[in-house]
Design a protein around this motif. Structure first.
Motif, PDB file in Angstrom:
ATOM      1  N   GLY A   1       0.793  -1.231   0.000  1.00  0.00           N
ATOM      2  CA  GLY A   1       0.000   0.000   0.000  1.00  0.00           C
ATOM      3  C   GLY A   1       0.827   1.284   0.000  1.00  0.00           C
ATOM      4  N   LYS A   2       1.995   1.250   0.606  1.00  0.00           N
ATOM      5  CA  LYS A   2       2.817   2.478   0.702  1.00  0.00           C
ATOM      6  C   LYS A   2       4.051   2.423  -0.194  1.00  0.00           C
ATOM      7  N   HIS A   3       4.932   1.441   0.022  1.00  0.00           N
ATOM      8  CA  HIS A   3       6.183   1.412  -0.761  1.00  0.00           C
ATOM      9  C   HIS A   3       5.907   1.246  -2.265  1.00  0.00           C
ATOM     10  N   HIS A   4       5.137   0.216  -2.609  1.00  0.00           N
ATOM     11  CA  HIS A   4       4.891  -0.012  -4.038  1.00  0.00           C
ATOM     12  C   HIS A   4       4.126   1.172  -4.637  1.00  0.00           C
ATOM     13  N   GLN A   5       3.119   1.649  -3.917  1.00  0.00           N
ATOM     14  CA  GLN A   5       2.354   2.803  -4.425  1.00  0.00           C
ATOM     15  C   GLN A   5       3.259   4.008  -4.659  1.00  0.00           C
ATOM     16  N   THR A   6       4.230   4.214  -3.784  1.00  0.00           N
ATOM     17  CA  THR A   6       5.127   5.368  -3.929  1.00  0.00           C
ATOM     18  C   THR A   6       5.966   5.259  -5.209  1.00  0.00           C
ATOM     19  N   TYR A   7       6.446   4.038  -5.515  1.00  0.00           N
ATOM     20  CA  TYR A   7       7.199   3.869  -6.769  1.00  0.00           C
ATOM     21  C   TYR A   7       6.329   4.253  -7.972  1.00  0.00           C
ATOM     22  N   ILE A   8       5.049   3.864  -7.914  1.00  0.00           N
ATOM     23  CA  ILE A   8       4.141   4.133  -9.033  1.00  0.00           C
ATOM     24  C   ILE A   8       3.838   5.622  -9.144  1.00  0.00           C
ATOM     25  N   THR A   9       3.586   6.249  -7.998  1.00  0.00           N
ATOM     26  CA  THR A   9       3.317   7.697  -8.003  1.00  0.00           C
ATOM     27  C   THR A   9       4.523   8.454  -8.557  1.00  0.00           C
ATOM     28  N   ASN A  10       5.717   8.079  -8.100  1.00  0.00           N
ATOM     29  CA  ASN A  10       6.942   8.733  -8.594  1.00  0.00           C
ATOM     30  C   ASN A  10       7.111   8.508 -10.087  1.00  0.00           C
ATOM     31  N   LEU A  11       6.921   7.247 -10.515  1.00  0.00           N
ATOM     32  CA  LEU A  11       7.088   6.917 -11.933  1.00  0.00           C
ATOM     33  C   LEU A  11       6.130   7.753 -12.787  1.00  0.00           C
ATOM     34  N   ASN A  12       4.866   7.815 -12.388  1.00  0.00           N
ATOM     35  CA  ASN A  12       3.892   8.602 -13.159  1.00  0.00           C
ATOM     36  C   ASN A  12       4.312  10.066 -13.227  1.00  0.00           C
ATOM     37  N   ASN A  13       4.818  10.600 -12.125  1.00  0.00           N
ATOM     38  CA  ASN A  13       5.257  12.002 -12.126  1.00  0.00           C
ATOM     39  C   ASN A  13       6.474  12.215 -13.022  1.00  0.00           C
ATOM     40  N   PHE A  14       7.425  11.265 -12.954  1.00  0.00           N
ATOM     41  CA  PHE A  14       8.672  11.421 -13.732  1.00  0.00           C
ATOM     42  C   PHE A  14       8.452  11.297 -15.246  1.00  0.00           C
TER      43      PHE A  14
ATOM     44  N   ILE B   1      13.838   7.580 -13.144  1.00  0.00           N
ATOM     45  CA  ILE B   1      12.782   6.881 -13.893  1.00  0.00           C
ATOM     46  C   ILE B   1      13.039   5.380 -13.835  1.00  0.00           C
ATOM     47  N   PHE B   2      14.290   4.989 -14.108  1.00  0.00           N
ATOM     48  CA  PHE B   2      14.633   3.564 -14.094  1.00  0.00           C
ATOM     49  C   PHE B   2      14.293   2.919 -12.750  1.00  0.00           C
ATOM     50  N   ASN B   3      14.744   3.539 -11.661  1.00  0.00           N
ATOM     51  CA  ASN B   3      14.555   2.936 -10.341  1.00  0.00           C
ATOM     52  C   ASN B   3      13.080   2.712 -10.022  1.00  0.00           C
ATOM     53  N   ASN B   4      12.256   3.695 -10.303  1.00  0.00           N
ATOM     54  CA  ASN B   4      10.839   3.565  -9.976  1.00  0.00           C
ATOM     55  C   ASN B   4      10.117   2.613 -10.930  1.00  0.00           C
ATOM     56  N   ALA B   5      10.492   2.633 -12.215  1.00  0.00           N
ATOM     57  CA  ALA B   5       9.880   1.715 -13.183  1.00  0.00           C
ATOM     58  C   ALA B   5      10.262   0.270 -12.856  1.00  0.00           C
ATOM     59  N   SER B   6      11.524   0.068 -12.565  1.00  0.00           N
ATOM     60  CA  SER B   6      11.999  -1.285 -12.300  1.00  0.00           C
ATOM     61  C   SER B   6      11.401  -1.818 -10.994  1.00  0.00           C
ATOM     62  N   GLN B   7      11.320  -0.974  -9.987  1.00  0.00           N
ATOM     63  CA  GLN B   7      10.704  -1.415  -8.738  1.00  0.00           C
ATOM     64  C   GLN B   7       9.219  -1.743  -8.936  1.00  0.00           C
ATOM     65  N   HIS B   8       8.534  -0.996  -9.793  1.00  0.00           N
ATOM     66  CA  HIS B   8       7.133  -1.314 -10.090  1.00  0.00           C
ATOM     67  C   HIS B   8       7.051  -2.702 -10.729  1.00  0.00           C
ATOM     68  N   TRP B   9       7.903  -2.963 -11.691  1.00  0.00           N
ATOM     69  CA  TRP B   9       7.922  -4.273 -12.365  1.00  0.00           C
ATOM     70  C   TRP B   9       8.268  -5.383 -11.373  1.00  0.00           C
ATOM     71  N   ASN B  10       9.304  -5.157 -10.568  1.00  0.00           N
ATOM     72  CA  ASN B  10       9.759  -6.175  -9.613  1.00  0.00           C
ATOM     73  C   ASN B  10       8.650  -6.548  -8.625  1.00  0.00           C
ATOM     74  N   HIS B  11       7.971  -5.530  -8.104  1.00  0.00           N
ATOM     75  CA  HIS B  11       6.914  -5.810  -7.130  1.00  0.00           C
ATOM     76  C   HIS B  11       5.718  -6.491  -7.785  1.00  0.00           C
ATOM     77  N   ASN B  12       5.380  -6.126  -9.016  1.00  0.00           N
ATOM     78  CA  ASN B  12       4.286  -6.823  -9.715  1.00  0.00           C
ATOM     79  C   ASN B  12       4.554  -8.328  -9.742  1.00  0.00           C
TER      80      ASN B  12
ATOM     81  N   ASN C   1      16.852  -5.163 -12.192  1.00  0.00           N
ATOM     82  CA  ASN C   1      16.253  -6.470 -12.419  1.00  0.00           C
ATOM     83  C   ASN C   1      16.884  -7.178 -13.611  1.00  0.00           C
ATOM     84  N   PRO C   2      16.723  -8.508 -13.690  1.00  0.00           N
ATOM     85  CA  PRO C   2      17.447  -9.305 -14.695  1.00  0.00           C
ATOM     86  C   PRO C   2      17.070  -9.013 -16.144  1.00  0.00           C
ATOM     87  N   LEU C   3      15.940  -8.348 -16.371  1.00  0.00           N
ATOM     88  CA  LEU C   3      15.534  -8.037 -17.747  1.00  0.00           C
ATOM     89  C   LEU C   3      16.628  -7.305 -18.502  1.00  0.00           C
ATOM     90  N   ILE C   4      17.360  -6.453 -17.791  1.00  0.00           N
ATOM     91  CA  ILE C   4      18.370  -5.637 -18.488  1.00  0.00           C
ATOM     92  C   ILE C   4      19.600  -6.462 -18.869  1.00  0.00           C
TER      93      ILE C   4
END
Ligand code: MN3
Length: 195
Positions: free
Chosen positions: A28-41, A68-79, A147-150
């Motif tokens: 609810g907090k950590h993952h949501q924050t990555y998404i909020t940041n990503l959308n803003n960036f 952008i990378f950190n927040n996008a990758s964390q969103h993917w990782n948590h999904n 994450n390993p995708l890269i």
């Protein structure tokens, strides 16, 4: 726009292996924050219309795009991470995955040991993974959001070893968290479906 995915289980459903309080904060907090940041960036940038994976791959090598990378990758990782767990998880794997693991790691016990070791030996925040690369299974760990995708790997299973994932439930005992994650939380049907 990116959105927080709903969990497939209730926030108290993994307790006591992973407590409701941990999931409330982590999802609810950590993952949501990555998404909020990503959308803003990405707002009003070249990245706004790209898929999450495209954003990750396009920003991974560019230090000026690390936010952008950190927040996008964390969103993917948590999904992936949320999908890798289920109530009463762990236990027997679907046989196609089990056979593959025994073939490549010699035994389930050896695989378990190496996966846990990858998480324990990740210095500081990060992740441990089971991925495929060129049709071979690989255990690895990554720092922070990476994450390993890269590295042209396709993760099947990921475990979050940032302290926010285990500190409330296990304090400093990361190895015990990883053992419990492996033995009692992993949704092996989901992991096998990624093969
Ligand atoms: Mn996390």
């Amino acid at each position: 726009m990116f959105y927080l995915p709903k969990l497939d289980y209730k926030n108290n459903a993994l307790s006591p292996i992973m407590s409701e309080q941990t999931l409330d904060l982590h999802h609810g907090k950590h993952h949501q924050t990555y998404i909020t940041n990503l959308n803003n960036f990405v707002k009003s940038t070249e990245f706004e219309k790209l898929s999450l994976e495209e954003i990750i791959k396009k920003t991974a090598e560019d230090k000026s795009k690390s936010a952008i990378f950190n927040n996008a990758s964390q969103h993917w990782n948590h999904n992936l991470f949320w999908k890798c767990m289920k109530p009463n998880g762990g236990g027997k794997m679907p046989s196609k995955l089990e056979n593959r693991i025994i073939k490549e790691f010699s035994s389930i016990e050896k695989f378990r040991e190496e996966f846990i070791k990858a998480g324990v030996t990740q210095f500081g925040s990060g992740w441990c993974w089971l991925s495929t690369k060129n049709d071979k299974l690989i255990i690895s760990n990554t720092s922070n959001a990476e994450n390993p995708l890269i590295y042209n790997m396709r993760p099947l299973l990921g475990c979050d070893v940032w302290e926010h994932s285990y500190y409330l439930d296990y304090k400093n005992k990361r190895p015990i968290y990883l053992e419990n994650f492996f033995d009692k939380l992993i949704n092996w049907e989901f992991v096998a479906s990624n093969l």
